[in-house]
Write a protein that holds these residues in place. Sequence first.
Motif, PDB file in Angstrom:
ATOM      1  N   GLN A 187      -1.379   3.728  11.085  1.00 41.38           N
ATOM      2  CA  GLN A 187      -0.349   2.778  11.484  1.00 41.38           C
ATOM      3  C   GLN A 187      -0.824   1.825  12.579  1.00 41.38           C
ATOM      4  O   GLN A 187      -0.394   0.678  12.628  1.00 41.38           O
ATOM      5  N   ALA A 188      -1.684   2.320  13.457  1.00 43.33           N
ATOM      6  CA  ALA A 188      -2.165   1.486  14.565  1.00 43.33           C
ATOM      7  C   ALA A 188      -3.421   2.119  15.148  1.00 43.33           C
ATOM      8  O   ALA A 188      -3.630   3.332  15.045  1.00 43.33           O
ATOM      9  N   LYS A 189      -4.251   1.289  15.775  1.00 46.46           N
ATOM     10  CA  LYS A 189      -5.465   1.773  16.422  1.00 46.46           C
ATOM     11  C   LYS A 189      -5.845   0.831  17.543  1.00 46.46           C
ATOM     12  O   LYS A 189      -5.381  -0.305  17.620  1.00 46.46           O
ATOM     13  N   SER A 190      -6.698   1.346  18.441  1.00 49.66           N
ATOM     14  CA  SER A 190      -7.296   0.499  19.470  1.00 49.66           C
ATOM     15  C   SER A 190      -8.743   0.934  19.640  1.00 49.66           C
ATOM     16  O   SER A 190      -9.106   2.066  19.331  1.00 49.66           O
ATOM     17  N   GLY A 191      -9.564   0.035  20.163  1.00 49.23           N
ATOM     18  CA  GLY A 191     -10.971   0.369  20.361  1.00 49.23           C
ATOM     19  C   GLY A 191     -11.836  -0.156  19.237  1.00 49.23           C
ATOM     20  O   GLY A 191     -11.368  -0.441  18.130  1.00 49.23           O
ATOM     21  N   ASP A 192     -13.123  -0.266  19.539  1.00 53.06           N
ATOM     22  CA  ASP A 192     -14.086  -0.803  18.586  1.00 53.06           C
ATOM     23  C   ASP A 192     -14.594   0.314  17.671  1.00 53.06           C
ATOM     24  O   ASP A 192     -15.755   0.732  17.735  1.00 53.06           O
ATOM     25  N   PHE A 193     -13.698   0.810  16.818  1.00 59.04           N
ATOM     26  CA  PHE A 193     -14.076   1.794  15.803  1.00 59.04           C
ATOM     27  C   PHE A 193     -13.109   1.655  14.638  1.00 59.04           C
ATOM     28  O   PHE A 193     -12.041   1.068  14.779  1.00 59.04           O
ATOM     29  N   GLN A 194     -13.504   2.147  13.473  1.00 61.29           N
ATOM     30  CA  GLN A 194     -12.681   1.980  12.285  1.00 61.29           C
ATOM     31  C   GLN A 194     -12.405   3.325  11.638  1.00 61.29           C
ATOM     32  O   GLN A 194     -13.169   3.802  10.805  1.00 61.29           O
ATOM     33  N   PRO A 195     -11.304   3.970  12.034  1.00 61.85           N
ATOM     34  CA  PRO A 195     -10.938   5.233  11.383  1.00 61.85           C
ATOM     35  C   PRO A 195     -10.453   4.970   9.965  1.00 61.85           C
ATOM     36  O   PRO A 195     -10.055   3.842   9.634  1.00 61.85           O
ATOM     37  N   PRO A 196     -10.453   5.977   9.098  1.00 65.60           N
ATOM     38  CA  PRO A 196      -9.977   5.790   7.718  1.00 65.60           C
ATOM     39  C   PRO A 196      -8.517   5.333   7.702  1.00 65.60           C
ATOM     40  O   PRO A 196      -7.703   5.804   8.490  1.00 65.60           O
ATOM     41  N   THR A 197      -8.215   4.418   6.804  1.00 64.72           N
ATOM     42  CA  THR A 197      -6.824   3.955   6.686  1.00 64.72           C
ATOM     43  C   THR A 197      -5.968   4.957   5.933  1.00 64.72           C
ATOM     44  O   THR A 197      -4.747   4.969   6.098  1.00 64.72           O
ATOM     45  N   GLN A 198      -6.592   5.796   5.108  1.00 64.64           N
ATOM     46  CA  GLN A 198      -5.860   6.825   4.361  1.00 64.64           C
ATOM     47  C   GLN A 198      -6.621   8.148   4.451  1.00 64.64           C
ATOM     48  O   GLN A 198      -7.843   8.180   4.370  1.00 64.64           O
ATOM     49  N   LEU A 199      -5.881   9.229   4.647  1.00 60.84           N
ATOM     50  CA  LEU A 199      -6.450  10.568   4.663  1.00 60.84           C
ATOM     51  C   LEU A 199      -5.507  11.519   3.946  1.00 60.84           C
ATOM     52  O   LEU A 199      -4.288  11.317   3.948  1.00 60.84           O
ATOM     53  N   SER A 228     -17.175  11.411  11.350  1.00 61.43           N
ATOM     54  CA  SER A 228     -17.807  10.574  12.363  1.00 61.43           C
ATOM     55  C   SER A 228     -17.558   9.101  12.080  1.00 61.43           C
ATOM     56  O   SER A 228     -17.833   8.605  10.988  1.00 61.43           O
ATOM     57  N   PHE A 229     -17.008   8.405  13.081  1.00 58.28           N
ATOM     58  CA  PHE A 229     -16.777   6.960  12.977  1.00 58.28           C
ATOM     59  C   PHE A 229     -17.867   6.180  13.703  1.00 58.28           C
ATOM     60  O   PHE A 229     -18.170   5.052  13.345  1.00 58.28           O
ATOM     61  N   SER A 230     -18.435   6.810  14.746  1.00 55.14           N
ATOM     62  CA  SER A 230     -19.437   6.145  15.568  1.00 55.14           C
ATOM     63  C   SER A 230     -20.228   7.208  16.314  1.00 55.14           C
ATOM     64  O   SER A 230     -19.644   8.201  16.771  1.00 55.14           O
ATOM     65  N   PRO A 231     -21.541   7.034  16.495  1.00 55.92           N
ATOM     66  CA  PRO A 231     -22.346   8.046  17.207  1.00 55.92           C
ATOM     67  C   PRO A 231     -21.957   8.208  18.666  1.00 55.92           C
ATOM     68  O   PRO A 231     -22.261   9.229  19.276  1.00 55.92           O
ATOM     69  N   GLN A 232     -21.270   7.224  19.246  1.00 53.71           N
ATOM     70  CA  GLN A 232     -20.895   7.327  20.653  1.00 53.71           C
ATOM     71  C   GLN A 232     -19.634   8.162  20.874  1.00 53.71           C
ATOM     72  O   GLN A 232     -19.318   8.538  22.002  1.00 53.71           O
ATOM     73  N   LEU A 233     -18.912   8.484  19.791  1.00 47.52           N
ATOM     74  CA  LEU A 233     -17.705   9.295  19.904  1.00 47.52           C
ATOM     75  C   LEU A 233     -18.083  10.763  19.770  1.00 47.52           C
ATOM     76  O   LEU A 233     -18.631  11.177  18.754  1.00 47.52           O
ATOM     77  N   THR A 234     -17.782  11.551  20.803  1.00 40.86           N
ATOM     78  CA  THR A 234     -18.291  12.921  20.853  1.00 40.86           C
ATOM     79  C   THR A 234     -17.212  13.986  21.015  1.00 40.86           C
ATOM     80  O   THR A 234     -17.510  15.177  20.892  1.00 40.86           O
ATOM     81  N   SER A 235     -15.996  13.594  21.337  1.00 45.50           N
ATOM     82  CA  SER A 235     -14.921  14.578  21.537  1.00 45.50           C
ATOM     83  C   SER A 235     -13.609  13.996  21.025  1.00 45.50           C
ATOM     84  O   SER A 235     -13.509  12.799  20.752  1.00 45.50           O
ATOM     85  N   LEU A 236     -12.608  14.869  20.905  1.00 45.68           N
ATOM     86  CA  LEU A 236     -11.362  14.444  20.261  1.00 45.68           C
ATOM     87  C   LEU A 236     -10.192  15.301  20.739  1.00 45.68           C
ATOM     88  O   LEU A 236     -10.330  16.510  20.907  1.00 45.68           O
ATOM     89  N   VAL A 237      -9.060  14.633  20.978  1.00 43.47           N
ATOM     90  CA  VAL A 237      -7.779  15.316  21.143  1.00 43.47           C
ATOM     91  C   VAL A 237      -6.850  14.788  20.063  1.00 43.47           C
ATOM     92  O   VAL A 237      -6.690  13.576  19.915  1.00 43.47           O
ATOM     93  N   CYS A 238      -6.271  15.690  19.300  1.00 43.95           N
ATOM     94  CA  CYS A 238      -5.346  15.292  18.234  1.00 43.95           C
ATOM     95  C   CYS A 238      -4.075  16.123  18.374  1.00 43.95           C
ATOM     96  O   CYS A 238      -4.146  17.352  18.471  1.00 43.95           O
ATOM     97  N   VAL A 239      -2.925  15.457  18.413  1.00 46.92           N
ATOM     98  CA  VAL A 239      -1.645  16.161  18.564  1.00 46.92           C
ATOM     99  C   VAL A 239      -0.722  15.760  17.414  1.00 46.92           C
ATOM    100  O   VAL A 239      -0.681  14.594  17.010  1.00 46.92           O
ATOM    101  N   PRO A 240       0.013  16.721  16.859  1.00 45.95           N
ATOM    102  CA  PRO A 240       0.956  16.397  15.789  1.00 45.95           C
ATOM    103  C   PRO A 240       2.221  15.758  16.354  1.00 45.95           C
ATOM    104  O   PRO A 240       2.675  16.112  17.441  1.00 45.95           O
TER     105      PRO A 240
END
Length: 395
Positions: A234-246, A276-288
């Motif tokens: 629905q929305a994103k920020s930052g210079d990376f391109q996550p999948p539009t559909q999962l 992996s979207f970019s080699p510089q991304l190394t950690s993640l927090v995901c909340v439902p």
Amino acid sequence: EKAKLLEDARNAQAAAQQRAEQLEALHHASVELSGHLEPQRLLEDILRRAAQFINADAGGIFLNDSRLEQTVLAAQLGKIMTTRIALGTGASGRVALTGEPLLVEDYQLWPHQLKCSTTAARALISVPLRRAGKVVGALTVADTTTAKRFTQLDLEVLQRFAALASVALENARLYALERQNLSDERVRMAITQKISTLRSVKDSGLALVQVLAESLDYEYIAIYRFDEAGLTLQAKSGDFQPPTQLSPQQGVTGRVIRNARAELVVDAASDLDWISFSPQLTSLVCVPLMGRDGVIGALSVEGSTGKPLTAADLEMLSALVPAFSTALENATLHERLESLRLEAVHAARHDPLTGLPNRRAFEEDLALSLEQWRVAGQGFGLAVIDLAGFKAIND
């Protein structure tokens, strides 16, 4: 015999004097430590003072991460090569697990030293740090010279100091928590104000991303909506391109959706579900994001090499979930109601068999055209078409 008694008396007096000086130094340290409220500076000051008390030249403070069953280096003096230690291993790992203090005469000869250790420590003391009676880490100091040997008195002094340091650390933690709560509340208020008038899921997602980026300085953010079609960006920020559909079977985000449980991924490369979207991304927090009937979406924040995410980020984002969820659910509900309204309007003005405008639509459109002609002189045309034999079809 008399000379020996005098020598023993002098030694006892010197030990008593040393003990008195150390106790006085402990008192002064306690007063000064209580004035520190910034956690990292406090950790560094505790370690520096601990080393001074027993004339050590190296050391580290390790804090437990029970989720990973590790104790993690939080402050260091000199060269401490091991930044993460499994609980129960090495000197600091043993003390952080058992809560029992440890004195090692020569770490290089100690049979339980870490196999991967490259530290130059020789004499070593490690004592537990506690919070509300629970072991939360270890304070370890060492000397890298071969001549130094620590004594039981050194161990006792360090244990007393660790108890004082634990109180100071707890005060700093509570202060930081209070500041964090105030910050959380400001963010919640900003989110509420920003999204209270928004009526579409896309607009709500963009507003949430903007608030997180501005208020918490997160750079890589993605918000997904979850419905029968799967996960839709629905929305994103930052210079990376996550999948539009999962699908719910893909990625860490899909796992969070399936389990309806927030997650922190410290080392993304080691997670089998990581996309992996970019080699510089190394950690993640995901909340439902939760609605009345279950999971309605997910908020994903990525950490980079220079700005890794920690348990504090997981706690912060989890605390904000109700505000996020309410915004997304309200926007989703509004979109559904608007869709139903448009369907009802269309059904009222069109023939269900042919899909053509019905008599009601004709009368409303004719009245509107006549009004526009009366007010603005806007002309219109009316065509009357006779369809031969249509009555039989219509019947």
